[in-house]
Design a protein around this motif. Structure first.
Motif, mmCIF file in Angstrom:
data_model
loop_
_atom_site.group_PDB
_atom_site.id
_atom_site.type_symbol
_atom_site.label_atom_id
_atom_site.label_comp_id
_atom_site.label_asym_id
_atom_site.label_seq_id
_atom_site.Cartn_x
_atom_site.Cartn_y
_atom_site.Cartn_z
ATOM 1 N N GLN A 1 0.821 -1.208 0.000
ATOM 2 C CA GLN A 1 0.000 0.000 0.000
ATOM 3 C C GLN A 1 0.861 1.268 0.000
ATOM 4 O O GLN A 1 0.363 2.348 -0.261
ATOM 5 C CB GLN A 1 -0.945 0.007 1.212
ATOM 6 C CG GLN A 1 -1.820 -1.234 1.326
ATOM 7 C CD GLN A 1 -2.580 -1.546 0.055
ATOM 8 O OE1 GLN A 1 -3.223 -0.677 -0.512
ATOM 9 N NE2 GLN A 1 -2.494 -2.786 -0.401
ATOM 10 N N GLY A 2 2.135 1.155 0.322
ATOM 11 C CA GLY A 2 3.023 2.313 0.302
ATOM 12 C C GLY A 2 3.783 2.455 1.584
ATOM 13 O O GLY A 2 3.529 1.707 2.523
ATOM 14 N N PRO A 3 4.724 3.346 1.603
ATOM 15 C CA PRO A 3 5.070 4.317 0.562
ATOM 16 C C PRO A 3 5.667 3.635 -0.670
ATOM 17 O O PRO A 3 6.080 2.489 -0.619
ATOM 18 C CB PRO A 3 6.106 5.212 1.253
ATOM 19 C CG PRO A 3 6.716 4.356 2.316
ATOM 20 C CD PRO A 3 5.638 3.416 2.760
ATOM 21 N N HIS B 1 7.786 -0.668 -3.685
ATOM 22 C CA HIS B 1 7.405 -0.605 -2.272
ATOM 23 C C HIS B 1 8.328 -1.508 -1.463
ATOM 24 O O HIS B 1 9.056 -2.335 -2.009
ATOM 25 C CB HIS B 1 5.945 -1.045 -2.096
ATOM 26 C CG HIS B 1 5.661 -2.375 -2.720
ATOM 27 N ND1 HIS B 1 5.943 -3.572 -2.095
ATOM 28 C CD2 HIS B 1 5.157 -2.701 -3.932
ATOM 29 C CE1 HIS B 1 5.615 -4.578 -2.888
ATOM 30 N NE2 HIS B 1 5.132 -4.077 -4.011
ATOM 31 N N SER B 2 8.295 -1.345 -0.153
ATOM 32 C CA SER B 2 9.036 -2.241 0.738
ATOM 33 C C SER B 2 8.458 -3.646 0.598
ATOM 34 O O SER B 2 7.298 -3.812 0.234
ATOM 35 C CB SER B 2 8.904 -1.775 2.190
ATOM 36 O OG SER B 2 9.446 -0.481 2.346
ATOM 37 N N THR B 3 9.283 -4.665 0.873
ATOM 38 C CA THR B 3 8.823 -6.047 0.756
ATOM 39 C C THR B 3 9.254 -6.860 1.969
ATOM 40 O O THR B 3 10.230 -6.524 2.633
ATOM 41 C CB THR B 3 9.391 -6.732 -0.507
ATOM 42 O OG1 THR B 3 10.827 -6.755 -0.419
ATOM 43 C CG2 THR B 3 8.956 -6.018 -1.766
ATOM 44 N N TYR C 1 13.404 -2.444 2.640
ATOM 45 C CA TYR C 1 12.566 -1.293 2.952
ATOM 46 C C TYR C 1 13.055 -0.029 2.261
ATOM 47 O O TYR C 1 14.237 0.152 2.013
ATOM 48 C CB TYR C 1 12.509 -1.085 4.469
ATOM 49 C CG TYR C 1 13.879 -0.965 5.115
ATOM 50 C CD1 TYR C 1 14.459 0.273 5.304
ATOM 51 C CD2 TYR C 1 14.583 -2.092 5.508
ATOM 52 C CE1 TYR C 1 15.708 0.393 5.861
ATOM 53 C CE2 TYR C 1 15.838 -1.987 6.072
ATOM 54 C CZ TYR C 1 16.402 -0.739 6.245
ATOM 55 O OH TYR C 1 17.650 -0.632 6.797
ATOM 56 N N LEU C 2 12.089 0.812 1.955
ATOM 57 C CA LEU C 2 12.379 2.092 1.326
ATOM 58 C C LEU C 2 12.856 3.099 2.368
ATOM 59 O O LEU C 2 12.619 2.940 3.573
ATOM 60 C CB LEU C 2 11.124 2.649 0.655
ATOM 61 C CG LEU C 2 10.554 1.840 -0.508
ATOM 62 C CD1 LEU C 2 9.296 2.509 -1.038
ATOM 63 C CD2 LEU C 2 11.574 1.676 -1.615
ATOM 64 N N GLU C 3 13.483 4.130 1.878
ATOM 65 C CA GLU C 3 13.863 5.258 2.720
ATOM 66 C C GLU C 3 12.626 5.751 3.462
ATOM 67 O O GLU C 3 11.545 5.843 2.889
ATOM 68 C CB GLU C 3 14.423 6.384 1.835
ATOM 69 C CG GLU C 3 14.942 7.575 2.581
ATOM 70 C CD GLU C 3 16.294 7.333 3.228
ATOM 71 O OE1 GLU C 3 16.584 8.030 4.208
ATOM 72 O OE2 GLU C 3 17.043 6.457 2.762
ATOM 73 N N GLY C 4 12.765 6.005 4.737
ATOM 74 C CA GLY C 4 11.645 6.490 5.532
ATOM 75 C C GLY C 4 10.882 5.385 6.243
ATOM 76 O O GLY C 4 10.043 5.673 7.095
ATOM 77 N N VAL C 5 11.139 4.126 5.914
ATOM 78 C CA VAL C 5 10.517 3.002 6.615
ATOM 79 C C VAL C 5 11.506 2.555 7.686
ATOM 80 O O VAL C 5 12.683 2.339 7.400
ATOM 81 C CB VAL C 5 10.181 1.841 5.648
ATOM 82 C CG1 VAL C 5 9.686 0.635 6.403
ATOM 83 C CG2 VAL C 5 9.165 2.299 4.612
ATOM 84 N N ASP C 6 11.047 2.421 8.909
ATOM 85 C CA ASP C 6 11.916 2.097 10.038
ATOM 86 C C ASP C 6 12.011 0.584 10.223
ATOM 87 O O ASP C 6 11.055 -0.049 10.685
ATOM 88 C CB ASP C 6 11.364 2.766 11.299
ATOM 89 C CG ASP C 6 12.209 2.517 12.527
ATOM 90 O OD1 ASP C 6 13.245 1.823 12.432
ATOM 91 O OD2 ASP C 6 11.840 3.028 13.602
ATOM 92 N N PRO C 7 13.167 -0.017 9.905
ATOM 93 C CA PRO C 7 13.287 -1.475 10.036
ATOM 94 C C PRO C 7 13.174 -1.943 11.486
ATOM 95 O O PRO C 7 12.672 -3.037 11.749
ATOM 96 C CB PRO C 7 14.671 -1.782 9.455
ATOM 97 C CG PRO C 7 15.427 -0.500 9.575
ATOM 98 C CD PRO C 7 14.401 0.590 9.433
ATOM 99 N N ASP C 8 13.617 -1.121 12.429
ATOM 100 C CA ASP C 8 13.493 -1.492 13.846
ATOM 101 C C ASP C 8 12.030 -1.561 14.266
ATOM 102 O O ASP C 8 11.637 -2.431 15.045
ATOM 103 C CB ASP C 8 14.260 -0.502 14.736
ATOM 104 C CG ASP C 8 15.768 -0.562 14.485
ATOM 105 O OD1 ASP C 8 16.270 -1.642 14.104
ATOM 106 O OD2 ASP C 8 16.434 0.470 14.653
#
Length: 175
Positions: free
Chosen positions: A12-14, A23-25, A52-59
């Motif tokens: 769904q995004g970002p 998108h992130s997967t 993950y894309l920039e701006g998505v927090d993996p933690d």
């Protein structure tokens, strides 16, 4: 199922249109456990990864997974086998990598490659490490990810010749 639901949410995004997957997967690549069909397995190992894309927090993603495990999955498991446990091990991680498309090295590489296009790669490279050290970094090379990591992986002779030409031009500029 929970991991798949996170992947569905990522769709769904970002989004970032410069990636081939925009998108992130999150995907489960390996599930291994048990010794025979008629024996309840003592252990089960699930290997998954998220990109993950920039701006998505993996933690935050890992915290959400660990929260589900601690509050939903482990209590059910321990009601049957009190000694049950789940642990996580980070096998590898590539630092996120971004470079401004207007950076002088992006322009230089596009010029040397005879291309005016740019894209972002959805696979791991050492670019994030170099960039993190303050070294301007551009990912560029022969071949296609569509042919990589398969039994018939290849790089065509024409692609290797184009790479050789690129490297000769780069070397002459750096002398």
């Amino acid at each position: 199922v929970f991991l798949n639901s996170l992947d569905d949410r990522f769709r769904q995004g970002p989004h970032d249109a410069l990636y081939d997957v925009t998108h992130s997967t999150l995907s489960t690549g390996i599930i291994h456990g048990g010794t025979a069909i008629n024996i309840v397995p003592r252990d089960c190992e699930v290997t998954f990864e998220f990109r993950y894309l920039e701006g998505v927090d993996p933690d935050a993603i890992m915290a959400e997974i660990q929260e589900m495990v601690a509050h939903r999955l482990l209590p059910r498991m321990r009601s049957i086998a009190p000694e049950s446990d789940i642990s996580f091990e980070n096998i590898y991680a590539y630092p996120n990598f971004e470079i401004d498309p207007a950076h002088e090295w992006v322009t230089r590489v596009k010029n040397l490659a005879g291309s005016n296009t740019e894209a972002k790669v959805a696979y791991g490279t050492e670019a994030g490490y170099f960039s993190g050290l303050g070294i301007p970094t551009v990912v560029c090379g022969p071949g296609s990810i569509m042919q990589a990591h398969k039994p018939d992986e290849y790089v065509s002779l024409a692609q290797l010749q184009a790479c050789d030409t690129f490297l000769e031009k780069l070397a002459s500029q750096l002398q």
